[in-house]
Design a protein around this motif. Structure first.
Motif, mmCIF file in Angstrom:
data_model
loop_
_atom_site.group_PDB
_atom_site.id
_atom_site.type_symbol
_atom_site.label_atom_id
_atom_site.label_comp_id
_atom_site.label_asym_id
_atom_site.label_seq_id
_atom_site.Cartn_x
_atom_site.Cartn_y
_atom_site.Cartn_z
ATOM 1 N N PRO A 200 -6.215 -63.413 56.494
ATOM 2 C CA PRO A 200 -5.501 -63.293 57.912
ATOM 3 C C PRO A 200 -4.277 -63.170 57.799
ATOM 4 C CG PRO A 200 -6.252 -65.633 57.248
ATOM 5 C CD PRO A 200 -6.646 -64.607 55.933
ATOM 6 N N LEU A 201 -3.449 -63.156 56.886
ATOM 7 C CA LEU A 201 -2.023 -62.971 56.725
ATOM 8 C C LEU A 201 -1.834 -61.493 56.610
ATOM 9 C CD1 LEU A 201 -0.760 -66.047 55.015
ATOM 10 C CD2 LEU A 201 -0.663 -65.714 57.390
ATOM 11 N N PRO B 180 -3.787 -76.923 49.718
ATOM 12 C CA PRO B 180 -3.620 -77.697 50.810
ATOM 13 C C PRO B 180 -2.085 -77.591 51.246
ATOM 14 C CG PRO B 180 -5.149 -78.901 49.200
ATOM 15 C CD PRO B 180 -4.462 -77.680 48.664
ATOM 16 N N ALA B 181 -1.376 -77.850 50.528
ATOM 17 C CA ALA B 181 0.139 -77.664 50.877
ATOM 18 C C ALA B 181 0.572 -76.435 51.471
ATOM 19 C CB ALA B 181 0.930 -77.951 49.364
ATOM 20 N N ARG B 182 -0.015 -75.254 50.954
ATOM 21 C CA ARG B 182 0.168 -74.126 51.588
ATOM 22 C C ARG B 182 -0.475 -73.988 53.280
ATOM 23 N NH1 ARG B 182 -2.982 -70.714 48.631
ATOM 24 N NH2 ARG B 182 -1.218 -70.348 47.115
ATOM 25 N N ARG B 183 -1.556 -74.742 53.321
ATOM 26 C CA ARG B 183 -2.107 -74.730 54.635
ATOM 27 C C ARG B 183 -1.256 -75.761 55.623
ATOM 28 N NH1 ARG B 183 -6.876 -74.647 51.983
ATOM 29 N NH2 ARG B 183 -7.188 -76.856 51.815
ATOM 30 N N ARG B 184 -0.659 -76.974 55.059
ATOM 31 C CA ARG B 184 0.154 -77.702 55.703
ATOM 32 C C ARG B 184 1.623 -76.981 56.218
ATOM 33 N NH1 ARG B 184 -1.212 -81.654 52.038
ATOM 34 N NH2 ARG B 184 0.967 -81.286 50.951
ATOM 35 N N TRP B 185 2.158 -76.255 55.110
ATOM 36 C CA TRP B 185 3.348 -75.477 55.293
ATOM 37 C C TRP B 185 3.087 -74.377 56.511
ATOM 38 C CZ3 TRP B 185 4.310 -70.331 54.728
ATOM 39 C CH2 TRP B 185 5.508 -69.774 54.888
ATOM 40 N N HIS B 186 2.070 -73.740 56.475
ATOM 41 C CA HIS B 186 1.802 -72.625 57.289
ATOM 42 C C HIS B 186 1.624 -73.135 58.668
ATOM 43 C CE1 HIS B 186 -0.372 -69.352 59.197
ATOM 44 N NE2 HIS B 186 0.378 -68.429 58.497
ATOM 45 N N ARG C 111 10.105 -62.796 53.421
ATOM 46 C CA ARG C 111 9.174 -62.481 52.488
ATOM 47 C C ARG C 111 9.682 -61.217 51.664
ATOM 48 N NH1 ARG C 111 5.549 -58.410 51.711
ATOM 49 N NH2 ARG C 111 6.284 -57.222 53.563
ATOM 50 N N LEU C 112 10.449 -60.286 52.176
ATOM 51 C CA LEU C 112 11.081 -59.133 51.293
ATOM 52 C C LEU C 112 12.036 -59.791 50.275
ATOM 53 C CD1 LEU C 112 11.361 -56.385 54.005
ATOM 54 C CD2 LEU C 112 9.764 -56.482 51.942
ATOM 55 N N ARG C 113 12.604 -60.603 50.704
ATOM 56 C CA ARG C 113 13.964 -61.539 49.706
ATOM 57 C C ARG C 113 13.059 -61.952 48.538
ATOM 58 N NH1 ARG C 113 16.700 -66.579 51.317
ATOM 59 N NH2 ARG C 113 14.534 -67.118 50.734
ATOM 60 N N ASN C 114 12.090 -62.772 49.004
ATOM 61 C CA ASN C 114 11.558 -63.548 47.962
ATOM 62 C C ASN C 114 10.741 -62.505 47.042
ATOM 63 O OD1 ASN C 114 12.196 -65.929 48.979
ATOM 64 N ND2 ASN C 114 10.249 -66.097 50.345
ATOM 65 N N ALA C 115 10.053 -61.500 47.613
ATOM 66 C CA ALA C 115 9.482 -60.565 46.896
ATOM 67 C C ALA C 115 10.468 -60.002 45.616
ATOM 68 C CB ALA C 115 8.905 -59.428 47.544
ATOM 69 N N ARG C 116 11.478 -59.559 46.147
ATOM 70 C CA ARG C 116 12.637 -58.964 45.422
ATOM 71 C C ARG C 116 13.255 -60.050 44.320
ATOM 72 N NH1 ARG C 116 16.712 -58.406 48.730
ATOM 73 N NH2 ARG C 116 15.650 -57.037 49.822
ATOM 74 N N ARG C 117 13.133 -61.346 44.683
ATOM 75 C CA ARG C 117 13.549 -62.370 43.944
ATOM 76 C C ARG C 117 12.469 -62.623 42.584
ATOM 77 N NH1 ARG C 117 16.915 -67.064 45.120
ATOM 78 N NH2 ARG C 117 16.986 -68.255 43.193
#
Length: 64
Positions: free
Chosen positions: A14-15, A29-35, A53-59
Motif C-alpha cells: 500500500p505504500l 506493530p511499532a511500524r503500524r503505530r508510527w504510520h 525518504r530520499l535522505r534516509n535512503a542516502r544515509r
C-alpha cells in the motif's frame, strides 16, 4: 535496481514499496503505530515525506 536483501515478494504494498515486514516481524506493530500516528497528524506534506525518504535512503547507502 534489484533490492540488496532478497525479499519473499517484490510486489509493491500500500505504500508503493515492497513489503519487508517479514524480515523483522517484531517491528511490524511499532511500524503500524508510527504510520497511523503520522497519517492522523496530516501535518507533514507529501513533498517533505519524499525528501525525508530520499535522505534516509542516502544515509543507508541505498542507490536510488
Amino acid at each position: 535496481m534489484a533490492p540488496r536483501v532478497p525479499l519473499t515478494s517484490t510486489t509493491p504494498g500500500p505504500l508503493g514499496i515492497p513489503d519487508t515486514s517479514g524480515l523483522c516481524p517484531d517491528l511490524s506493530p511499532a511500524r503500524r503505530r508510527w504510520h497511523r500516528a503520522v497519517t492522523e497528524q496530516r501535518a507533514v506534506d507529501p513533498v517533505t515525506q519524499e525528501v525525508v525518504r530520499l535522505r534516509n535512503a542516502r544515509r543507508q547507502d541505498c542507490h536510488l
